[in-house]
Scaffold this active site. Structure first.
Site, PDB file in Angstrom:
ATOM      1  N   CYS A   1       5.057  -8.008   8.871  1.00  0.00           N
ATOM      2  CA  CYS A   1       3.921  -8.861   9.263  1.00  0.00           C
ATOM      3  C   CYS A   1       4.327  -9.834  10.365  1.00  0.00           C
ATOM      4  O   CYS A   1       3.539 -10.109  11.280  1.00  0.00           O
ATOM      5  CB  CYS A   1       3.425  -9.665   8.068  1.00  0.00           C
ATOM      6  SG  CYS A   1       2.837  -8.654   6.719  1.00  0.00           S
TER       7      CYS A   1
ATOM      8  N   ASP B   1     -22.784  -7.253  17.940  1.00  0.00           N
ATOM      9  CA  ASP B   1     -23.853  -7.193  16.922  1.00  0.00           C
ATOM     10  C   ASP B   1     -23.315  -7.353  15.505  1.00  0.00           C
ATOM     11  O   ASP B   1     -24.073  -7.236  14.542  1.00  0.00           O
ATOM     12  CB  ASP B   1     -24.620  -5.857  17.050  1.00  0.00           C
ATOM     13  CG  ASP B   1     -23.704  -4.636  16.866  1.00  0.00           C
ATOM     14  OD1 ASP B   1     -22.475  -4.822  16.650  1.00  0.00           O
ATOM     15  OD2 ASP B   1     -24.204  -3.503  16.933  1.00  0.00           O
TER      16      ASP B   1
HETATM   17  C1  BEZ Z   1       6.324  -6.750   5.445  1.00  0.00           C
HETATM   18  O1  BEZ Z   1       5.401  -7.219   6.089  1.00  0.00           O
HETATM   19  O2  BEZ Z   1       7.441  -6.688   5.927  1.00  0.00           O
HETATM   20  C2  BEZ Z   1       6.121  -6.290   4.031  1.00  0.00           C
HETATM   21  C3  BEZ Z   1       5.023  -6.701   3.318  1.00  0.00           C
HETATM   22  C4  BEZ Z   1       4.854  -6.280   2.009  1.00  0.00           C
HETATM   23  C5  BEZ Z   1       5.795  -5.453   1.435  1.00  0.00           C
HETATM   24  C6  BEZ Z   1       6.891  -5.033   2.173  1.00  0.00           C
HETATM   25  C7  BEZ Z   1       7.057  -5.456   3.477  1.00  0.00           C
END
Ligand code: BEZ
Length: 244
Positions: free
Chosen positions: A46, A140
């Site tokens: 992430c 929209d």
């Molecule tokens: C990640 O974003 O690295 C991750 C998120 C949830 C589980 C494993 C990895």
């Protein structure tokens, strides 16, 4: 299973975010909108994804797209994690704030309603986490595209930019974009469009590929928003090269 299907209107949720309380429709306004979800704060994949989106935010702005991220952690975590995202992905001089807000969906209300939960991955308390979902809505507020990736696979936001280009072109012109299309490349004429209508709509030229079936459904024309020419897709070596 709740969720959002193509053509559905994005619910106008009021959400808590790192930019304060926002209502999604008002936040997106007349722009295109991208809502993208993440499993958890302080996770490695992430962190790379949010950083990449920050780096591409100028490209999204150029296309009149507003961005908002979502994760199921709270605002305090979002603010702390944002500093890590910036430190990992930015030089100090590039700014001290992410160029888009992150929604704190601690109660998973949006994630459940929009079908963003990962049915497999659970957190340490056994609660489902959000999958890597991308919703693209038009001005929209209707859903134009959705992607759902598992937590183990980070998304390519260059691909998201590419699909925004295709969505915006095909919202304006009656064409479709082939595999690996990029702006400026050939586009496809819809198979149900009669030849005379295609000739009138695409005066630069419509080229069809001879096929063993004898059916003339593979018809190309130059990108109608970029009249420089028609670069044939790589797998089509025998396309005409002249556009006169
Ligand atoms: C990640 O974003 O690295 C991750 C998120 C949830 C589980 C494993 C990895």
């Amino acid at each position: 299973m709740p969720g959002l299907l193509l053509g559905d209107e994005l619910p106008n949720f009021e959400v808590e975010s790192t930019a304060g309380t926002v209502k999604l429709h008002e936040y997106f306004g007349d722009s295109w909108g991208i809502l993208f979800s993440h499993p958890r704060d302080y996770t490695p994949v992430c962190t790379t994804e949010l950083g990449r989106v920050a780096r591409l935010s100028g490209e999204f702005s150029k296309r009149n797209v507003k961005l908002i991220a979502l994760s199921v952690d709270n605002l305090e975590d979002h603010h702390g994690w944002s500093k890590d995202i910036l430190a990992y992905n930015y030089e100090k001089s590039e700014g001290s704030e992410l160029p888009y807000p992150i929604i704190a969906d601690s109660k998973r209300e949006l994630a459940v309603t929009l079908g963003m939960l990962d049915p497999v991955e659970k957190d340490k308390d056994g609660m489902p986490v959000t999958a890597r979902c991308v919703f693209i809505v038009g001005p929209d507020k209707k859903l134009k595209l959705s992607l759902l990736y598992p937590h183990t696979t980070g998304r390519s936001f260059d691909e998201i930019l590419r699909v925004v280009d295709s969505l915006q072109l095909t919202a304006q012109k009656r064409v479709a974009t082939p595999t690996e299309w990029m702006p400026g490349g050939c586009v496809m004429v819809p198979p149900n469009m009669p030849e005379d209508e295609a000739a009138a709509l695409f005066p630069i030229g419509v080229f069809s590929k001879e096929l063993p079936s004898g059916r003339k459904y593979l018809r190309y024309t130059p990108d109608p928003l970029d009249r420089k020419g028609c670069e044939p897709p790589p797998a089509e070596p025998e396309l005409p090269t002249s556009l006169e």
